[in-house]
Design a protein around this motif. Structure first.
Motif, PDB file in Angstrom:
ATOM      1  N   VAL A  99      24.336   1.203  -5.676  1.00  0.00           N
ATOM      2  CA  VAL A  99      23.914   1.222  -7.074  1.00  0.00           C
ATOM      3  C   VAL A  99      22.398   1.007  -7.173  1.00  0.00           C
ATOM      4  CG1 VAL A  99      24.070  -0.014  -9.275  1.00  0.00           C
ATOM      5  CG2 VAL A  99      26.149   0.535  -7.999  1.00  0.00           C
ATOM      6  N   GLY A 103      20.104   3.912  -8.556  1.00  0.00           N
ATOM      7  CA  GLY A 103      19.517   3.604  -9.851  1.00  0.00           C
ATOM      8  C   GLY A 103      18.029   3.330  -9.832  1.00  0.00           C
ATOM      9  N   GLY A 104      17.521   2.865  -8.692  1.00  0.00           N
ATOM     10  CA  GLY A 104      16.129   2.442  -8.663  1.00  0.00           C
ATOM     11  C   GLY A 104      15.158   3.445  -8.105  1.00  0.00           C
TER      12      GLY A 104
END
Length: 108
Positions: A99, A103-104
């Motif tokens: 994640v 996401g980053g």
């Protein structure tokens, strides 16, 4: 190139962590030297990787994959037990790293 540096940092950190166990409280010279060299290499490689990669996702990958690597190394090298709660925890670590990675974004 940044990803290769992170992979090297992970490998160095896992080796150093496993050598910590083998050092018997830093009382054995060989494993203790491996601890010092491994952690130094891990931080140097990670610092170089962070010149081009974002710190949040990189740290998540480094610490998460390092955690899984140390767990697997402990099982293989030191016959540490594998329990269901531990496997659930490892799965959660992998999910969290995924994640953070997705996401980053890695590169800045």
């Amino acid at each position: 190139m940044g990803i290769v540096l992170v992979a090297g940092a992970i490998l160095s950190e896992v080796i150093a962590t496993l050598a910590l166990r083998g050092s018997h409280g830093l009382s054995r010279l060989g494993p203790t030297l491996l601890v010092v060299i491994g952690y130094a290499a891990a931080f140097v490689l990670l610092a170089q990787a962070l010149k081009s990669l974002n710190v949040g996702p990189v740290y998540a990958v480094w610490s998460g994959v390092g955690t899984v690597g140390a767990f697997v190394g402990g099982v293989v090298l030191f016959d540490e037990p594998v329990r269901v709660p531990t496997l659930i925890g490892i799965a959660l670590v992998i999910l969290g790293v995924a994640v953070m990675y997705l996401g980053g974004g890695m590169e800045h």
